[in-house]
Design a protein around this motif. Structure first.
Motif, PDB file in Angstrom:
ATOM      1  N   TRP A 135     -18.860 -20.142  22.969  1.00 35.96           N
ATOM      2  CA  TRP A 135     -17.669 -19.415  22.533  1.00 35.96           C
ATOM      3  C   TRP A 135     -17.982 -17.964  22.198  1.00 35.96           C
ATOM      4  O   TRP A 135     -17.102 -17.104  22.225  1.00 35.96           O
TER       5      TRP A 135
ATOM      6  N   ASP B 138     -16.642 -11.139  25.449  1.00 38.94           N
ATOM      7  CA  ASP B 138     -15.945 -10.711  26.659  1.00 38.94           C
ATOM      8  C   ASP B 138     -14.584 -10.124  26.291  1.00 38.94           C
ATOM      9  O   ASP B 138     -14.182  -9.080  26.803  1.00 38.94           O
ATOM     10  N   ALA B 139     -13.912 -10.800  25.361  1.00 37.17           N
ATOM     11  CA  ALA B 139     -12.598 -10.303  24.913  1.00 37.17           C
ATOM     12  C   ALA B 139     -12.751  -8.991  24.153  1.00 37.17           C
ATOM     13  O   ALA B 139     -11.957  -8.068  24.325  1.00 37.17           O
ATOM     14  N   LEU B 140     -13.795  -8.901  23.325  1.00 42.41           N
ATOM     15  CA  LEU B 140     -14.009  -7.666  22.551  1.00 42.41           C
ATOM     16  C   LEU B 140     -14.280  -6.486  23.481  1.00 42.41           C
ATOM     17  O   LEU B 140     -13.724  -5.401  23.292  1.00 42.41           O
TER      18      LEU B 140
ATOM     19  N   GLY C 286     -13.315  -6.152  26.404  1.00 38.87           N
ATOM     20  CA  GLY C 286     -12.049  -5.826  27.062  1.00 38.87           C
ATOM     21  C   GLY C 286     -11.175  -4.893  26.244  1.00 38.87           C
ATOM     22  O   GLY C 286     -10.295  -4.220  26.783  1.00 38.87           O
ATOM     23  N   CYS C 287     -11.422  -4.844  24.930  1.00 43.74           N
ATOM     24  CA  CYS C 287     -10.639  -3.961  24.055  1.00 43.74           C
ATOM     25  C   CYS C 287     -11.272  -2.580  23.923  1.00 43.74           C
ATOM     26  O   CYS C 287     -10.766  -1.741  23.163  1.00 43.74           O
TER      27      CYS C 287
ATOM     28  N   ARG D  61     -13.878  -1.925  30.373  1.00 50.99           N
ATOM     29  CA  ARG D  61     -13.234  -3.025  31.115  1.00 50.99           C
ATOM     30  C   ARG D  61     -13.711  -3.063  32.551  1.00 50.99           C
ATOM     31  O   ARG D  61     -13.891  -4.119  33.122  1.00 50.99           O
TER      32      ARG D  61
ATOM     33  N   ARG E 181     -17.059  -4.884  32.578  1.00 56.58           N
ATOM     34  CA  ARG E 181     -16.928  -5.884  31.523  1.00 56.58           C
ATOM     35  C   ARG E 181     -18.092  -6.875  31.486  1.00 56.58           C
ATOM     36  O   ARG E 181     -18.689  -7.108  30.439  1.00 56.58           O
TER      37      ARG E 181
ATOM     38  N   GLU F 174     -19.822 -15.936  23.939  1.00 57.88           N
ATOM     39  CA  GLU F 174     -19.683 -15.121  25.158  1.00 57.88           C
ATOM     40  C   GLU F 174     -18.219 -14.808  25.434  1.00 57.88           C
ATOM     41  O   GLU F 174     -17.873 -13.689  25.797  1.00 57.88           O
ATOM     42  N   SER F 175     -17.359 -15.808  25.238  1.00 57.10           N
ATOM     43  CA  SER F 175     -15.922 -15.568  25.456  1.00 57.10           C
ATOM     44  C   SER F 175     -15.393 -14.540  24.467  1.00 57.10           C
ATOM     45  O   SER F 175     -14.611 -13.662  24.819  1.00 57.10           O
ATOM     46  N   LEU F 176     -15.866 -14.658  23.220  1.00 57.69           N
ATOM     47  CA  LEU F 176     -15.420 -13.725  22.188  1.00 57.69           C
ATOM     48  C   LEU F 176     -15.842 -12.298  22.536  1.00 57.69           C
ATOM     49  O   LEU F 176     -15.035 -11.358  22.480  1.00 57.69           O
TER      50      LEU F 176
ATOM     51  N   CYS G 124     -20.818  -6.866  28.511  1.00 58.61           N
ATOM     52  CA  CYS G 124     -20.806  -8.013  27.603  1.00 58.61           C
ATOM     53  C   CYS G 124     -22.212  -8.617  27.517  1.00 58.61           C
ATOM     54  O   CYS G 124     -22.709  -8.904  26.423  1.00 58.61           O
TER      55      CYS G 124
END
Lengths: 130, 162
Positions: free
Chosen positions: A14, A20-22, A24-25, A31, A34, A16-18, A38
């Motif tokens: 989780w 990845d989202a960060l 993206g911001c 982005r 990305r 890595e997903s977190l 990441c």
């Protein structure tokens, strides 16, 4: 990162997903890069106070990424992007000599990026009305 | 960049040709302005100063860009005359001066100004300290000790003649 990964082990999925989202911001430039950003950020934060050579795979992740950012950026990233770039720059700049030519180039790119983000705003000449 | 902005502004005033695209409304111009304030936390600014000083401590090769970076970190940005149009609004607005290093985050600079090995390193740190608005204008009386050290450093022969 230490809480999630226990300090030494591999971080859970989780994280890595977190991240990845960060990433993206962090603005358009982050982005566009990305995946590599990441991955490099996760590696950089696994041992924040150490030089990049102390983490397996970090040097090879940072070399093309920082060169890419250095070539692409003509203006500072937004604040969120800088916050994510800073740990990577810190790891690159903590590398001590003697170092390989590739590491030196990575460090030069990191220093240029750090310098770009030192100014509080872009300097513009005083001009009259348009 | 200014030239580009001027050209865009000229386009906004131009009448559309028959069948051509409509000009950009002038209302959008502030949003494509190249003025891009960069609001970072003081801790991040301090980390930037630490990194620049660490690179300087390793040798003379990168002294010039590092000194320029330190000077940029120390200086204030003019307050935005129209904060409503700011694309990066300051989450922690402070009274002017904005975004310069503030008291409480000057430790690395002061340490380097006093104890850096190379005279040029001490000089760069001292010049950056001299640009910090809180010291420059003595806006914070509690920083009198810092200011006194700064003035003493100006008498340092090495720093005066790097």
């Amino acid at each position: 990162m230490q809480a999630a990964g226990g300090g030494g082990g591999r971080a859970p999925a989780w994280v890595e997903s977190l991240f990845d989202a960060l990433v993206g911001c962090g603005g358009a430039q982050l982005r566009q890069r990305r995946g590599p950003s990441c991955r490099a950020l996760l590696l950089a934060l696994s041992a924040p106070g150490l030089p990049m050579g102390a983490t397996d795979g970090l040097s090879s992740a940072l070399a093309p990424l920082l060169a890419d950012y250095h070539g692409a950026l003509r203006a500072p990233l937004p604040p969120a992007g800088v916050s994510m770039l800073l740990p990577m720059l810190a790891r690159a700049l903590r590398e001590e000599p003697p170092m390989s030519e590739a590491a030196r180039e990575t460090q030069d790119a990191a220093l240029a990026l750090l310098g770009l983000h030192c100014a509080p705003a872009l300097g513009l000449a005083q001009v009259g009305e348009i | 960049m200014y030239g580009v902005t001027r050209r865009i502004a000229r386009c906004t005033r131009a009448r559309p040709r028959a069948g051509g695209a409509a000009p950009i409304p002038p209302l959008y111009l502030p949003y494509i302005s190249p003025v891009s304030p960069l609001y970072l936390a003081q801790a991040e600014r301090e980390a930037q100063a630490e990194l620049l000083l660490a690179v300087m401590a390793r040798g003379e090769r990168q002294h010039a860009p590092c000194a320029a970076g330190l000077a940029a970190l120390a200086q204030a940005r003019e307050p935005n005359p129209n904060p409503n149009l700011d694309p990066n609004p300051n989450p922690n607005p402070t009274p002017s001066p904005e975004q310069a290093l503030e008291p409480g985050h000057l430790g690395p600079l002061l340490e380097a100004a006093l104890f850096a090995d190379a005279p040029s390193g001490r000089a760069a740190a001292m010049r950056a300290l001299a640009l910090v608005p809180a010291l420059k204008g003595l806006l914070y009386p509690a920083e009198g000790v810092l200011a006194a050290r700064l003035w003493l450093l100006r008498l340092d022969a090495d720093v005066s003649h790097p």
